[in-house]
Design an enzyme around this catalytic site. Sequence first.
Site, PDB file in Angstrom:
ATOM      1  N   GLU A  58      48.274  57.886   7.023  1.00 34.72           N
ATOM      2  CA  GLU A  58      48.852  59.337   6.514  1.00 34.72           C
ATOM      3  C   GLU A  58      49.840  59.730   7.315  1.00 34.72           C
ATOM      4  OE1 GLU A  58      44.928  60.670   5.975  1.00 34.72           O
ATOM      5  OE2 GLU A  58      44.411  58.842   4.796  1.00 34.72           O
ATOM      6  N   GLU A 108      41.776  55.915   3.395  1.00 35.16           N
ATOM      7  CA  GLU A 108      41.127  55.364   4.666  1.00 35.16           C
ATOM      8  C   GLU A 108      40.625  54.035   4.664  1.00 35.16           C
ATOM      9  OE1 GLU A 108      40.501  58.644   3.764  1.00 35.16           O
ATOM     10  OE2 GLU A 108      41.726  59.598   5.341  1.00 35.16           O
ATOM     11  N   GLN A 161      43.938  59.580  10.340  1.00 34.82           N
ATOM     12  CA  GLN A 161      44.347  60.712  10.649  1.00 34.82           C
ATOM     13  C   GLN A 161      43.718  61.573  11.760  1.00 34.82           C
ATOM     14  OE1 GLN A 161      46.191  63.629   8.024  1.00 34.82           O
ATOM     15  NE2 GLN A 161      48.131  62.679   8.554  1.00 34.82           N
ATOM     16  N   ASP A 218      37.117  62.639  12.134  1.00 37.42           N
ATOM     17  CA  ASP A 218      36.332  63.161  11.179  1.00 37.42           C
ATOM     18  C   ASP A 218      36.262  62.307   9.947  1.00 37.42           C
ATOM     19  OD1 ASP A 218      35.370  66.178  12.253  1.00 37.42           O
ATOM     20  OD2 ASP A 218      37.325  65.445  12.906  1.00 37.42           O
ATOM     21  N   TYR A 219      37.435  61.593   9.604  1.00 40.78           N
ATOM     22  CA  TYR A 219      37.593  61.142   8.303  1.00 40.78           C
ATOM     23  C   TYR A 219      37.458  59.475   8.484  1.00 40.78           C
ATOM     24  CZ  TYR A 219      39.429  65.682   7.497  1.00 40.78           C
ATOM     25  OH  TYR A 219      39.440  67.158   7.513  1.00 40.78           O
ATOM     26  N   HIS A 234      37.427  69.060  12.025  1.00 47.56           N
ATOM     27  CA  HIS A 234      38.683  68.859  12.607  1.00 47.56           C
ATOM     28  C   HIS A 234      38.088  68.850  14.271  1.00 47.56           C
ATOM     29  CE1 HIS A 234      40.762  69.837   9.048  1.00 47.56           C
ATOM     30  NE2 HIS A 234      41.558  69.017   9.441  1.00 47.56           N
TER      31      HIS A 234
END
Length: 812
Positions: free
Chosen positions: A503, A534, A556, A559-560, A601
Amino acid sequence: MIKFVIRTTHLVMTGTETKQALSFTDFKAEVLNDYKTAVTSRECSLLGRREVLTGKAKFGIFGDGKEVPQLAMAKAFKNGDFRSGYYRDQTFMMAIGQLTIQQFFAGLYGHASLEADPMSAGRQMGGHFATHSLDENGNWKNLTQQKNSSADISPTAGQMPRLLGLAQASKIYRNVSGTNNPNFSVNGNEIAWGTIGNASTSEGLFFETINAAGVLQVPMVISVWDDEYGISVHARHQTTKESISEILKGFQRDENTKGYEIITAKGWDYPELVAAYERASHIARTEHVPVLMHVYQLTQPQGHSTSGSHERYKNADRLQWEGEFDCIGQMKKWMLENNLASDDELEAIEKQAKVDVLEAKKAAWSAYQDPIKQDRTEFITLLNSIAAQSDNKVFIEKYSNELAAIKEPIRKDILVVARKVLRLIVKEASKSTLSAWITSYIQKIQPSYSSHLYSQSDKNIDSITAEEAQYGDTPAEADGRVIIRNNFDALFTKYPEAMVFGEDCGGIGDVNQGLEGLQEKFGDFRVCDAGIREATILGQGIGMAMRGLRPIAEIQYLDYLLYALQIMSDDLATLQYRTAGRQKAPLIIRTRGHRLEGIWHSGSPMGMIINALKGIHVLVPRNMTKAAGFYNALMEADEPALVIECLNGYRLKEKMPVNLGDFKTPIGVVETLKTGKDITIVSYGSTLRIIEQAAKELLETGIDAEIIDVQSLQPFDLNHDIVKSVAKTNRLLVVDEDVPGGASAYILQQIIDVQDAYKHLDSKPDTLAAKEHRPAYGTDGDYFSKPSAEDIYEKVYAIMHEAKPNEYPQLY
Ligand SMILES: Cc1ncc(C[n+]2csc(CCOP(=O)(O)OP(=O)(O)O)c2C)c(N)n1
Ligand SMILES: [Mg+2]
């Protein structure tokens, strides 16, 4: 290979390259050969189920009811193509010549040998298929000269993300100059063929992949084997309108917009299927357009698997319909109606198939049992000689007789007896003989079950030579993000097969501009934006890495990573292991994380990551030079790794090295950032800067801490340097940003358990982690959620207070 299209009674025959007349004899021979494959496969399923029910095998899941469409798919499948499918595809594997009857049964029995079970060396249950992309040394074979299947996994739809990457590789090979490699592609002509059950299309991974492949316009043909059920659950609970092709209609391309070609075919209609697959193949191969092939009206004659029976959930009408529309029965009917064969001819084929399957099954069983029986015989001879001299003769002979009486022994039976007898003779002279035998037997057998979690080739991370970053006389200071960008620039120049996608990676050069300007320089195939998806970003990476490219998949924010974690854990991390070293995906996953702002984040779920990703290296560089050095090292290796950059490090100044693209941070080696004599503080990543601050303040109080940067969580401190530090300081504190009992527990286990540091400790080994909750927003949120310099100071101080209370009086 001969191609043909049959319209009811009227036959049209074509060759693959040039249309040519095909003699009726050839045509008939091909159809009869297909029929033979179908009935052989069916016989395997029937006998396979019996092997489980009589206890010879543990579990069976078979491809009965799905034979005929797989014959059609196999006709269109060419050398260089890849399959990414699921457990129903035994007929396809047989039809492309990659699965013999004997191998089918070896897999069912769990024969732990690649020669016997090339699919997984007995590691996976039967029905999980794979071909060998690598030779015995872990080097690539020529994949364009063989028919390839990526190794199956059991989680439904887990094959989808990888399928996307396998297809995208063709797109890259066709469009990116400098990637030509005769081992991997002929002008990107290869198709990635997916298979999935109708019910599994309910999974998010299916829809995510379908959308992404439409966007990317890659040569992918995804077949949905639709038998209306997912185990016992009917399509009405699975799929809107009970039809995947119906609800995906919006993806159909037209004159003005790109999209999919959607084709439907009845699963029992051989000529319709052959024509459909030929068409699908042509579209995907020449135009690089994805095709959805919805194959409906399939059946499941023996139910889902060997656990349970389908009579429990299918009514009499359904069962009767399934009997009538069994695809093999329908194929036979069609052959008879079209005078392609007589009843006698077909009966002869069926009879022969029964004989072939029975014989190969017996051969597989002997091949599996004979070496174990041989081991047992040898062991029993040893056991009897031990018994003869033992005070426990009676007991040992009993064990020996029981072992000898087992009709179908497994290795566990032998070792259980051996290890129990060892306890009986622990004080006798023959103990050492038996303990030596057990040790050597385990040493011999264990690799069959435990090898190849990581690469064992000469390109694995052990073979990389570290290289220091070098600096000019007056090195320029630059933001961390410029260091990493310039290093990527050097890497993409050095490796034409390298690429990055994620991304915001393309146009703006990632959210922190670590790729700024690189799309303009290297083109949008190599520095590429991706949708917010993702799991399939990861899948793109896995598939392309399996076809010889060197992708860097960017997630990115750390956390993701959770969205991709399942695919990383189930697919990427197990790939080498589940193929016993015959497939690899040297994928680099780039992400950024740890401290910044707010719950999503600034997370640092490292314990979860490390535990989920055995099989992938996990690297946590403290600055961008270290990170760049990891990328440079990984590009020389053939292993997958996750690199987590420090989110708060992009604007910090670092010196610009001169040997960009070349310097290499060693993997699995710690670095001592500050020497000290009172306590060893072990940590990694962003937290180190805070520890360095606390250490300065501690020094003012007279406490001299040694700080060690782990750098690489997996593998962990291969040289065991941390224990050497603890031997000097006699105290240990592990600090990290994860929850209590997360990565800090892992680090402690490595130091105390693996490195035996407990011997050197004068104080309790301690950990300082974040709070149990997610990190709160803002600077105060951070202060009250994660270890601060004061927390670290006070933790160390408390340890010193306990040791020297007079020197360090209690603070609280
Ligand atoms: C993620 C996940 N959930 C559940 C299962 C258990 N499971 C295995 S097969 C299956 C049904 C799949 O049905 P379908 O996709 O229609 O394929 P079929 O077996 O009918 O060919 C389920 C629920 C699994 N393997 N993975
Ligand atoms: Mg189904």
